[in-house]
Design a protein around this motif. Structure first.
Motif: not given
Length: 320
Positions: A224, A233, A220, A215, A212, A231
């Motif tokens: 991923a 986010s 991404f 971001t 994990d 990801q």
């Protein structure tokens, strides 16, 4: 006497007509020079990854102009009248439908000679989130572009970018048959280099303590998916969106549960939210670049930035 008075006027008229004719001939000659043997194709790229492909595949046969200036965020690009004119006169435009509405509009209204819509070669997908607060807040974390077209960041999977490179090669070959073999050879070479990069990511991210990563924005998803990562986010596809308090709380909870040690922010977006989250969690920060634009193209290119991303991920995920 009338003849003497009107003769100069007639002479002037004839001279003007001759000058006009010569001027017209000069304009025709210039146009031929612009499109004659050895002339470079005028290629317009919507943003950096499209520019990179066009330059790599086109080589010495093309002159590539990027609509998004170096170091600028491409999502909210507005075009000047001059840029719209350049689109209309281009021999080829390379773009990604849905990412930049102003570019989509300019293409539909001006119909350049040839276009490469990257999504035709690397179809877009939607990448969801497991952060429940985002879903409860009305899908916050997905913006309009994501909902309508899918996640646009296909270039962060090298194999998908290779597919786009092949499409650019064929489109350049159609626009310039004389150099078709060179375009195809250069596209094949770029594809081989991208496949090598893909192998580096696969090998580098196979054995990691964590899968994990958090971001700044949801750029991404394809990376991923390709390398079996997850990801999480802070923001949606658009890096300028702001997470709700519920989303922040859920990200903090998830990060603690998954043992996240690094919050990744990026070069073109404001890192304040990511840094605040890192402080709250008492973890490190690092750069993970979505490659939407490069500030200094003399120092870096797609390959160097992607390899820096790989190094950052390996450190953040504890890869052996």
């Amino acid at each position: 006497m009338k003849i003497r008075r009107t003769a100069p006027a007639a002479l002037l008229a004839a001279t003007a007509a001759s000058a006009l004719l010569l001027s017209g001939c000069a304009g025709t000659d210039d146009a031929k020079a612009d499109t004659g043997a050895g002339a470079k194709l005028r290629v317009i790229a919507a943003f950096y990854p499209m520019k990179f492909i066009a330059q790599q595949v086109g080589g010495p046969h093309v002159k590539v102009t990027n609509l998004t200036k170096a170091g600028a965020e491409p999502h909210d690009l507005e075009l000047t009248p001059r840029q719209v004119g350049a689109v209309s006169q281009a021999d080829l435009v390379v773009y990604l439908k849905g990412l930049q509405p102003a570019v989509d509009k300019a293409i539909s209204q001006n119909r350049p000679k040839h276009t490469v819509e990257a999504g035709k070669f690397a179809p877009l997908e939607e990448h969801g989130t497991e952060v429940h607060g985002a879903e409860e807040d009305g899908h916050e974390g997905h913006d309009h572009a994501d909902a309508e077209h899918g996640d646009p960041h296909v270039w962060l999977d090298p194999t998908r970018l290779a597919a786009i490179a092949g499409g650019v090669g064929e489109s350049l070959a159609a626009a310039d048959p004389v150099n078709a073999a060179d375009y195809r050879a250069r596209a094949a070479d770029l594809t081989a280099r991208l496949n090598t990069l893909d192998g580096e990511f696969t090998a580098g991210l196979t054995t990691c303590a964590r899968r994990d990563f958090v971001t700044a924005h949801a750029a991404f998803g394809y990376l991923a998916e390709r390398y079996h990562l997850n990801q999480i986010s802070v923001n949606g596809v658009n890096p300028e969106s702001e997470p709700s308090p519920a989303r922040r709380a859920d990200i903090q909870k998830l990060a603690r549960e998954r043992g996240v040690t690094t919050i990744f922010f990026e070069t073109l977006a404001e890192p304040k939210t990511a840094r605040t989250l890192a402080q709250d969690l008492n973890v490190q920060t690092a750069v993970l670049d979505p490659l939407e634009g490069i500030k200094d193209e003399a120092e870096n290119d797609y390959f160097s930035v992607m390899r820096a991303n790989l190094d950052a991920l390996r450190k953040g995920l504890g890869c052996s």
